[in-house]
Design an enzyme around this catalytic site. Structure first.
Site, short mmCIF file in Angstrom:
data_model
loop_
_atom_site.label_atom_id
_atom_site.label_comp_id
_atom_site.label_asym_id
_atom_site.label_seq_id
_atom_site.Cartn_x
_atom_site.Cartn_y
_atom_site.Cartn_z
N LYS A 30 0.63 -1.46 0.11
CA LYS A 30 -0.11 -0.20 -0.24
C LYS A 30 1.00 0.95 0.02
CE LYS A 30 -2.77 0.78 3.29
NZ LYS A 30 -2.29 2.45 4.08
N ARG A 39 2.64 6.29 -3.51
CA ARG A 39 3.93 7.19 -3.57
C ARG A 39 4.68 7.08 -4.51
NH1 ARG A 39 4.21 5.65 1.00
NH2 ARG A 39 4.99 7.22 3.11
N ARG A 88 -8.98 12.53 12.13
CA ARG A 88 -7.68 12.00 12.56
C ARG A 88 -6.36 13.91 11.83
NH1 ARG A 88 -5.54 7.19 9.21
NH2 ARG A 88 -4.17 7.41 9.74
N SER A 141 6.87 9.70 12.23
CA SER A 141 6.00 9.19 11.20
C SER A 141 6.31 9.56 9.65
CB SER A 141 4.71 9.80 11.20
OG SER A 141 3.91 10.08 10.22
N GLN A 145 4.39 9.38 7.29
CA GLN A 145 3.53 10.29 6.28
C GLN A 145 3.97 11.84 6.57
OE1 GLN A 145 -0.52 9.06 7.85
NE2 GLN A 145 -0.35 6.96 6.67
N ASP A 201 1.57 -1.02 11.83
CA ASP A 201 0.34 -1.33 11.81
C ASP A 201 0.08 -2.96 11.88
OD1 ASP A 201 -0.25 1.07 10.32
OD2 ASP A 201 0.41 1.13 8.22
N LYS A 235 -5.17 5.99 13.81
CA LYS A 235 -5.16 5.64 12.78
C LYS A 235 -6.41 5.18 12.59
CE LYS A 235 -1.35 4.46 12.80
NZ LYS A 235 0.01 5.45 11.87
N ARG A 269 -7.08 2.71 17.27
CA ARG A 269 -6.67 1.56 17.74
C ARG A 269 -6.20 0.78 18.56
NH1 ARG A 269 -3.74 0.28 11.95
NH2 ARG A 269 -5.18 0.86 10.17
C1 S3P Z 1 2.24 4.81 6.38
C2 S3P Z 1 2.89 5.27 7.07
C3 S3P Z 1 2.19 4.86 8.83
C4 S3P Z 1 1.26 3.45 8.21
C5 S3P Z 1 0.23 4.00 7.53
C6 S3P Z 1 1.36 3.81 5.64
C7 S3P Z 1 2.65 5.71 4.35
O1 S3P Z 1 1.42 5.87 9.49
O2 S3P Z 1 0.97 3.72 9.55
O3 S3P Z 1 -0.48 2.50 7.30
O4 S3P Z 1 2.49 4.96 4.16
O5 S3P Z 1 3.48 6.59 5.31
P1 S3P Z 1 2.01 6.94 10.18
O6 S3P Z 1 3.34 7.49 8.84
O7 S3P Z 1 1.42 7.90 10.48
O8 S3P Z 1 2.77 6.62 11.31
#
Ligand code: S3P
Length: 438
Positions: A13, A18, A112, A156, A158, A307, A336, A340
């Site tokens: 995923k 990306r 979120r 993170s 993200q 995750d 999340k 969770r």
């Molecule tokens: C992800 C980063 C994680 C993960 C999410 C996917 C990503 O989140 O929990 O399912 O693809 O960068 P965080 O970066 O907020 O920890």
């Protein structure tokens, strides 16, 4: 149940998001195989199409072609569905665009936190108007950006990826430090595409080219998702016999903390046919049943298995009776797709397991009691899959509030879970009650 056979998890995923985003930033046509067909990646494709990208249909087995001449101002709100990765990474991409766009999402995503991304993007010069406090909807107007040196408050990927994307689209330098190393797929793809990324004294550094850079078009094969594979591994570990081969799994060390923890718990998962795919390590996994013991998962390990906490907690509940597992500093699980942290504990208790969230730690006690009870998934795909795995053990009676949420990251999950059962019948017909929806 006993397990057998060979199974392929869906495309990763994180890498799928990306890949499709970078393809939309590239000049020319890019081709991606193995892209996840889950709802989250479809959300990224929808948002990019809203900006003018030409993306062929995302469906199983298809090569997805992505072509864009130029991003244009969207005519309506960009809907990110349930996908936090879409929302946060797209904020980074939009920070470098000279037009206005509004991002929104479903009820879960609109709860979120987004300031973790919008604050550093504002420091870079993006203008962002909040409509729902620290959450979506948000309106962003990008433009001329400044370079940024930043330490993320939480580990993170993200946040890190949003800032790297802002550096790329805004053509400015970005230096990032994080408390612990989070998944590094963005960095690997940047390096793979020759986009000026390196590490310096523990920091991740993006250096823009002197003249505004061009992302080259590319071909990429997305490996299978380690987080999806984790549910299959768990089903094999809890099985009464047999062996399961899970093919073509991304084994990037920033994602495979669950294998390290499983090893400590007494389950060895073999990695065979190790190879490289687009800058990512890939292997086949061989998983077998094991007797488990409790362990302690440290704060530093959490980003490498963030995750997988739901499924690891389920496994911890089947460790030797009375042996405890503690997950340290998993407060991030509160923000999340659902809360969770509380829901893992509450649902484990609902099926007869001693479990508790205390502060930011999660405690789970092993038991040999037959799991029985109703699980509230809160429409969170990973909760649904983790508790479905618990439902595979003999005489389990685990009732899920819904099963449809698996479409977010693993549309064929229940088919695959059924297919790995060794029923002693040549066609592997299902038997027993397993999990039911109530
Ligand atoms: C992800 C980063 C994680 C993960 C999410 C996917 C990503 O989140 O929990 O399912 O693809 O960068 P965080 O970066 O907020 O920890």
């Amino acid at each position: 149940m006993k397990v057998r056979g060979v199974v392929r998890p869906p495309g990763d995923k994180s890498i799928s998001h990306r890949a499709v985003m970078l393809a939309a930033l590239a000049r020319g046509t890019s081709e991606i195989t193995g892209l996840l067909t889950g709802e989250d990646v479809k959300s990224s494709a929808r948002v990019l199409r809203g900006l003018g990208a030409d993306i062929s249909t995302v469906r199983a087995g298809a090569t997805v072609r992505v072509h864009v001449s130029r991003f244009t101002s969207p005519v309506s709100r960009l809907h990110c569905g349930n996908s936090g990765t879409t929302a946060r990474l797209m904020l980074g991409i939009l920070a470098g665009q000279r037009f206005e766009a509004t991002l929104t999402g479903d009820a879960s995503l609109r709860r979120r936190p987004m300031r973790r991304v919008t604050e550093p993007l504002r420091t870079m010069g993006a203008r962002i108007a909040e409509r729902g406090g620290d959450a979506l909807p948000l309106t962003i107007r990008g433009g001329r950006l400044r370079a940024l040196t930043y330490t993320t408050p939480v580990a993170s990927a993200q946040i890190k990826s949003a800032l790297l994307f802002a550096g790329l689209t805004g053509n400015v330098g970005v230096t990032i430090r994080e408390p612990y190393r989070s998944r590094d797929h963005t960095e690997r793809l940047f390096v793979h595409l020759g986009l000026g990324l390196h590490q310096r004294e523990g920091a991740i550094v993006y250096e823009p080219p002197e003249r505004r850079g061009v992302v080259p078009s590319f071909r990429l094969a997305v490996p299978g998702d380690a987080s999806s594979a984790a549910f299959l591994v768990a089903a094999a570990v809890l099985a009464e016999g047999g062996e399961l081969v899970i093919e073509n799994v991304g084994v990037n060390p920033t994602r495979t903390g669950f294998l390290v923890v499983l090893e400590r718990m007494g389950a060895h998962v073999e990695r065979v046919n190790l190879r490289d795919e687009g800058g990512e390590p890939v292997a086949d996994l061989v998983a077998r049943p094991a007797a488990l013991r409790g362990t302690e998962v440290s704060a530093a390990e959490v980003p490498t298995l963030v995750d997988e906490v739901p499924v690891l907690a389920v496994l911890a509940s089947r460790a030797a009776a009375g042996s405890e597992t503690v997950f340290r500093e998993v407060g991030e699980l509160r923000v999340k797709e659902s809360n969770r942290l509380e829901l893992i504990a509450a649902n484990l208790r609902a099926v007869g397991v001693e479990a508790e969230a205390r502060g930011n730690d999660l405690f789970v006690c092993g038991t040999t009691r037959r799991p029985s009870g109703r699980v509230d998934t809160a429409r969170d795909h990973r909760l649904a899959m983790a508790f479905a795995v618990l439902g595979t053990i003999p005489r389990a009676n685990v009732r899920l509030s819904e099963r449809a949420s698996v479409a977010i990251s693993y549309p064929r999950f229940f088919d695959d879970l059924r297919s790995i059962r060794d029923t002693g019948h040549p066609k592997g017909l299902p038997h027993g009650r397993g999990t039911r929806e109530t």
